[in-house]
Design a protein around this motif. Structure first.
Motif, PDB file in Angstrom:
ATOM      1  N   LEU A 191     -38.172  13.312 -95.539  1.00 37.12           N
ATOM      2  CA  LEU A 191     -38.091  11.872 -95.307  1.00 37.12           C
ATOM      3  C   LEU A 191     -36.763  11.322 -95.796  1.00 37.12           C
ATOM      4  N   ARG A 192     -36.199  10.404 -95.026  1.00 32.76           N
ATOM      5  CA  ARG A 192     -34.971   9.721 -95.434  1.00 32.76           C
ATOM      6  C   ARG A 192     -35.339   8.510 -96.294  1.00 32.76           C
ATOM      7  N   ASP A 193     -34.322   7.945 -96.918  1.00 27.74           N
ATOM      8  CA  ASP A 193     -34.530   6.818 -97.833  1.00 27.74           C
ATOM      9  C   ASP A 193     -35.063   5.559 -97.154  1.00 27.74           C
ATOM     10  N   ASN A 194     -34.931   5.456 -95.825  1.00 30.79           N
ATOM     11  CA  ASN A 194     -35.379   4.253 -95.130  1.00 30.79           C
ATOM     12  C   ASN A 194     -36.880   4.246 -94.807  1.00 30.79           C
ATOM     13  N   VAL A 195     -37.610   5.241 -95.268  1.00 30.38           N
ATOM     14  CA  VAL A 195     -39.055   5.310 -95.027  1.00 30.38           C
ATOM     15  C   VAL A 195     -39.797   4.574 -96.135  1.00 30.38           C
ATOM     16  N   GLY A 249     -42.145  20.819 -92.932  1.00 31.43           N
ATOM     17  CA  GLY A 249     -40.689  20.879 -92.771  1.00 31.43           C
ATOM     18  C   GLY A 249     -40.084  19.522 -92.458  1.00 31.43           C
ATOM     19  N   ILE A 250     -40.736  18.465 -92.901  1.00 30.92           N
ATOM     20  CA  ILE A 250     -40.259  17.095 -92.682  1.00 30.92           C
ATOM     21  C   ILE A 250     -39.641  16.587 -93.987  1.00 30.92           C
ATOM     22  N   CYS A 275     -45.912  13.001-104.035  1.00 33.80           N
ATOM     23  CA  CYS A 275     -46.693  14.127-103.521  1.00 33.80           C
ATOM     24  C   CYS A 275     -46.621  14.180-101.993  1.00 33.80           C
ATOM     25  N   ILE A 276     -46.704  13.025-101.340  1.00 30.20           N
ATOM     26  CA  ILE A 276     -46.585  12.984 -99.875  1.00 30.20           C
ATOM     27  C   ILE A 276     -45.230  13.549 -99.454  1.00 30.20           C
ATOM     28  N   ILE A 277     -44.181  13.133-100.122  1.00 30.39           N
ATOM     29  CA  ILE A 277     -42.827  13.613 -99.796  1.00 30.39           C
ATOM     30  C   ILE A 277     -42.760  15.134 -99.946  1.00 30.39           C
ATOM     31  N   ARG A 278     -43.290  15.648-101.050  1.00 27.46           N
ATOM     32  CA  ARG A 278     -43.259  17.100-101.308  1.00 27.46           C
ATOM     33  C   ARG A 278     -44.093  17.862-100.280  1.00 27.46           C
ATOM     34  N   GLU A 279     -45.301  17.392-100.012  1.00 25.43           N
ATOM     35  CA  GLU A 279     -46.188  18.099 -99.085  1.00 25.43           C
ATOM     36  C   GLU A 279     -45.653  18.083 -97.654  1.00 25.43           C
ATOM     37  N   LEU A 280     -45.041  16.977 -97.232  1.00 25.80           N
ATOM     38  CA  LEU A 280     -44.457  16.938 -95.888  1.00 25.80           C
ATOM     39  C   LEU A 280     -43.372  18.000 -95.742  1.00 25.80           C
ATOM     40  N   GLU A 281     -42.566  18.161 -96.781  1.00 22.70           N
ATOM     41  CA  GLU A 281     -41.516  19.180 -96.721  1.00 22.70           C
ATOM     42  C   GLU A 281     -42.110  20.587 -96.775  1.00 22.70           C
ATOM     43  N   THR A 320     -56.884  20.599 -89.974  1.00 24.55           N
ATOM     44  CA  THR A 320     -56.908  19.663 -91.097  1.00 24.55           C
ATOM     45  C   THR A 320     -55.639  18.808 -91.098  1.00 24.55           C
ATOM     46  N   CYS A 321     -55.659  17.795 -91.930  1.00 21.94           N
ATOM     47  CA  CYS A 321     -54.460  16.968 -92.102  1.00 21.94           C
ATOM     48  C   CYS A 321     -53.520  17.633 -93.114  1.00 21.94           C
ATOM     49  N   ILE A 322     -52.316  17.140 -93.175  1.00 24.17           N
ATOM     50  CA  ILE A 322     -51.378  17.583 -94.201  1.00 24.17           C
ATOM     51  C   ILE A 322     -51.873  16.985 -95.512  1.00 24.17           C
ATOM     52  N   ALA A 323     -52.081  17.831 -96.491  1.00 23.50           N
ATOM     53  CA  ALA A 323     -52.694  17.370 -97.739  1.00 23.50           C
ATOM     54  C   ALA A 323     -52.210  18.218 -98.904  1.00 23.50           C
ATOM     55  N   GLY A 324     -52.403  17.684-100.104  1.00 27.25           N
ATOM     56  CA  GLY A 324     -52.026  18.443-101.282  1.00 27.25           C
ATOM     57  C   GLY A 324     -52.473  17.758-102.558  1.00 27.25           C
TER      58      GLY A 324
END
Length: 190
Positions: A107-111, A104-105, A94-100, A79-83
């Motif tokens: 995201l930096r401020d430049n995204v 374990g990703i 939510c994308i930021i939280r789920e990636l982490e 499946t994809c990363i989802a939440g």
């Protein structure tokens, strides 16, 4: 005459409320009947396909999903990363939280996050998927240990990196993951 109109409108509102009823409610899920239509009301979700550019990889999940298991008996599903978008959270947060949590990703401020589409989950649900293809350069993220959300199923699941040259051979377990992979292939000109 004005009083009569107000009374009629009030009666129609009360009649409509009687037609719309909650059959089941627990936590974030409701089963509702409206105009003889039975549907599920739940929070919207995000679905993201990270593309790690320098590594030539996409990130997907090998997940334990009990409803899928009950049908096909398989232990893990691709499946994809989802939440689920939590209360007072927007899709990008939510994308930021789920990636982490799941990959374990960090995201930096430049995204710059872009939701490229929003689709209803099905005709029997009022919730939607917020879809994101996320190309990432090594200068746009840091890595940490994915800790999950604390559920036992999350502990039994893991994020996997798939080399882009193998993307055509993938067999995703759900429609949204298949759609994101197809969109990822378009982005990558595959």
């Amino acid at each position: 005459m004005d009083k009569f109109t107000k009374v009629k409108k009030q009666e129609k509102k009360e009649e409509k409320k009687k037609k719309d009823s909650i059959l089941f409610e627990k936590d974030y899920l409701k089963v509702i009947t409206k105009d003889k239509w039975l549907y599920i009301e739940e929070s919207d979700s995000i679905c993201v396909l990270p593309i790690l550019i320098e590594e030539n990889k996409i990130l997907l999940r090998m997940e334990v999903i009990p409803p899928f298991q009950s049908v096909d008996g398989r232990q893990h599903h691709l499946t994809c990363i989802a939440g689920t978008i939590e209360k007072d959270e927007d899709p990008k947060d939510c994308i930021i939280r789920e990636l982490e949590e799941e990959a374990g990703i960090i995201l930096r401020d430049n995204v710059v996050l872009e939701i490229y589409d929003i689709l209803y989950k099905s005709k029997s649900a009022s919730s939607r998927f917020h879809l994101c293809i996320l190309p990432l350069s090594i200068y746009q993220y840091d890595e940490t240990i994915a800790k999950g959300d604390g559920s036992k199923f999350e502990e039994m699941s893991k994020t996997v990196g798939v080399n882009i040259k193998n993307i055509k051979s993938l067999s995703p377990s759900d429609v949204v993951t298949k759609l994101l992979i197809e969109e990822g292939k378009k982005y990558l000109n595959i």
